[in-house]
Design an enzyme around this catalytic site. Structure first.
Site, mmCIF file in Angstrom:
data_model
loop_
_atom_site.group_PDB
_atom_site.id
_atom_site.type_symbol
_atom_site.label_atom_id
_atom_site.label_comp_id
_atom_site.label_asym_id
_atom_site.label_seq_id
_atom_site.Cartn_x
_atom_site.Cartn_y
_atom_site.Cartn_z
ATOM 1 N N CYS A 1 105.699 99.535 41.828
ATOM 2 C CA CYS A 1 105.845 98.481 40.822
ATOM 3 C C CYS A 1 107.040 97.572 41.105
ATOM 4 C CB CYS A 1 105.974 99.090 39.434
ATOM 5 S SG CYS A 1 104.555 100.084 38.944
ATOM 6 N N CYS B 1 103.600 102.053 25.825
ATOM 7 C CA CYS B 1 103.185 101.914 27.228
ATOM 8 C C CYS B 1 102.856 100.464 27.565
ATOM 9 C CB CYS B 1 101.946 102.758 27.493
ATOM 10 S SG CYS B 1 102.089 104.481 26.955
ATOM 11 N N SER B 2 103.281 100.006 28.756
ATOM 12 C CA SER B 2 102.897 98.675 29.217
ATOM 13 C C SER B 2 101.412 98.679 29.573
ATOM 14 C CB SER B 2 103.741 98.252 30.421
ATOM 15 O OG SER B 2 103.598 99.183 31.481
ATOM 16 N N ILE C 1 97.575 97.371 31.352
ATOM 17 C CA ILE C 1 96.946 97.016 32.629
ATOM 18 C C ILE C 1 96.697 95.510 32.587
ATOM 19 C CG2 ILE C 1 94.926 97.351 34.083
ATOM 20 C CD1 ILE C 1 96.722 99.823 33.839
ATOM 21 N N LYS D 1 105.905 95.102 28.426
ATOM 22 C CA LYS D 1 105.131 95.591 27.288
ATOM 23 C C LYS D 1 104.266 94.508 26.646
ATOM 24 C CE LYS D 1 103.756 98.368 24.105
ATOM 25 N NZ LYS D 1 102.670 97.429 23.765
ATOM 26 N N HIS E 1 101.860 93.609 32.823
ATOM 27 C CA HIS E 1 102.439 94.275 33.990
ATOM 28 C C HIS E 1 101.435 94.344 35.141
ATOM 29 C CE1 HIS E 1 104.832 96.785 36.462
ATOM 30 N NE2 HIS E 1 104.490 97.962 35.985
#
Length: 385
Positions: A83, A206-207, A209, A329, A333
């Protein structure tokens, strides 16, 4: 070594972009960046991309992107560090220009993640963890960051509400960013009661998709005024560090040594200290990541980042504004593009072009881009030239 400037930036609104292809995402961002400049010739191109092969079945990223950008025969290199691929691509481009090897470099990042199923995306992302010791035993990234969160909460007494303050703040910022994937306000209560993913982390920790791309144009600072009417953003410091890829080999689950080492080196190169930084974009892939990163960068003492976030110290109007873009977030991402987009947000902030999310008197900015659970970290420090 020559001074290096960012003279053009480009991206698009991120999200589930099924109508756009992998290559078109990159070309759109690159043309937007070139459109801010008077550049008519690129010397080299670096493209951050974590896993084009697993997400869309496409490798050999340098060749295909140079071709579809109309730059056939151009030297073009794909850069990968999980990442942190975008941040690593920016560092490669910076070194290329600073060394005098190239004058004009296009730095891009791209990932198209929604063409695979949720299981497929989880598999692709998990390739950035330790396959033999973590993934084989069922520990993917939500589980690994959950271990960090649980250790932090037990060690420092952080509360569920303090953890939730991170996504609440970042979604508030994302509401002010027209390019953010999720422009929606959320509350602490909604985070606390969202679907459990890996205890204590819930879905709103959670970030997401994301499909998206981002691009920058770099040149020697002395050429900046001739090539762009935009204020030049000088890159003062650039550093990268690694740590163990496996979380169980770390000396401490509640700090990130790669972040500490990379930030100290970048600040030393820049001739700055952390109190000189007016605005920062950090890698908030999970709520706990932003908290631990903010401490590892030196903004807060160990164990104080959660409390400081809940007290509003990292909000746009706070003492240490973090992630005014909405962060991973809310902004999204697309893993290979994230590090490049962080630099774009800092460029907007330093140019005074961030609109309603503008940090007042932003003169010096920092980006921190992370690979895996902290196995790699890239930090850049910038100011208006």
């Amino acid at each position: 070594m020559r001074d290096v400037a960012i003279i053009g930036v480009g991206l698009q609104k991120w999200g589930e972009l099924w109508e756009k292809s992998f290559r078109n995402l990159f070309v759109e961002a690159a043309l937007n960046a070139l459109g801010e400049t008077k550049v008519d010739k690129i010397d080299h191109m670096y493209i951050g991309c974590m896993s084009g092969g697993l997400f869309v079945g496409q490798e050999h990223i340098g060749s295909i992107m140079a071709d579809y950008l109309g730059q056939r025969y151009l030297g073009a290199t794909r850069v990968e560090s999980a990442c942190a691929s975008g941040g690593a691509a920016l560092r490669a481009g910076f070194i290329d220009v600073a060394s005098g090897m190239s004058d004009i470099v296009l730095v891009g990042g791209v990932e198209k993640m929604t063409d695979v199923s949720g299981d497929g995306a989880t598999y692709a992302l998990a390739t950035a963890a330790d396959q033999e010791y973590e993934v084989y035993n069922g520990a993917t990234f939500p589980g690994l960051y959950a271990l960090m969160a649980r250790a932090y909460m037990e060690k420092f007494g952080a509360t569920r509400d303090q953890l939730s303050a991170v996504p609440v703040k970042n979604h508030d910022n994302g509401l002010l960013n027209p390019n953010a994937q999720y422009q929606m306000k959320i509350s602490v209560n909604e985070v606390n009661n969202s679907v459990m993913v890996a205890d204590p982390l819930r879905i709103l920790d959670c970030s997401p998709i994301t499909d998206g791309a981002a691009a920058l144009i770099l040149c020697p600072l002395e050429m900046a005024k001739k090539l762009s009417d935009k204020p030049a953003i000088r890159i003062l410091g650039s550093a990268m560090a690694t740590d163990t890829i496996a979380l169980h080999d770390r000396r401490d689950f509640t700090s990130l040594d790669a972040v500490k080492v990379s930030s100290m080196a970048a600040l030393k190169m820049a001739g700055k200290n952390v109190h000189d930084i007016n605005v920062t974009e950090v890698h908030d892939c999970f709520s706990i990541a932003e908290i631990i990163v903010s401490e590892s960068l030196g903004f807060f003492a160990c164990g104080k980042g959660a409390e400081a976030t809940a007290n509003g110290e990292t909000r746009i109007e706070g003492k240490f504004p973090i992630n005014p873009s909405g962060g991973l977030k809310s902004k999204g991402h697309p893993v290979g593009a994230t590090g490049v987009a962080q630099a774009i947000e800092i460029a907007y902030q330093l140019r005074g072009e961030a609109g309603k999310r503008q940090v007042k008197n932003a003169k010096v900015g920092m980006t921190q881009n992370m690979g895996g659970s902290g196995g790699s970290s890239v930090v850049h420090v910038m100011e208006v030239a």
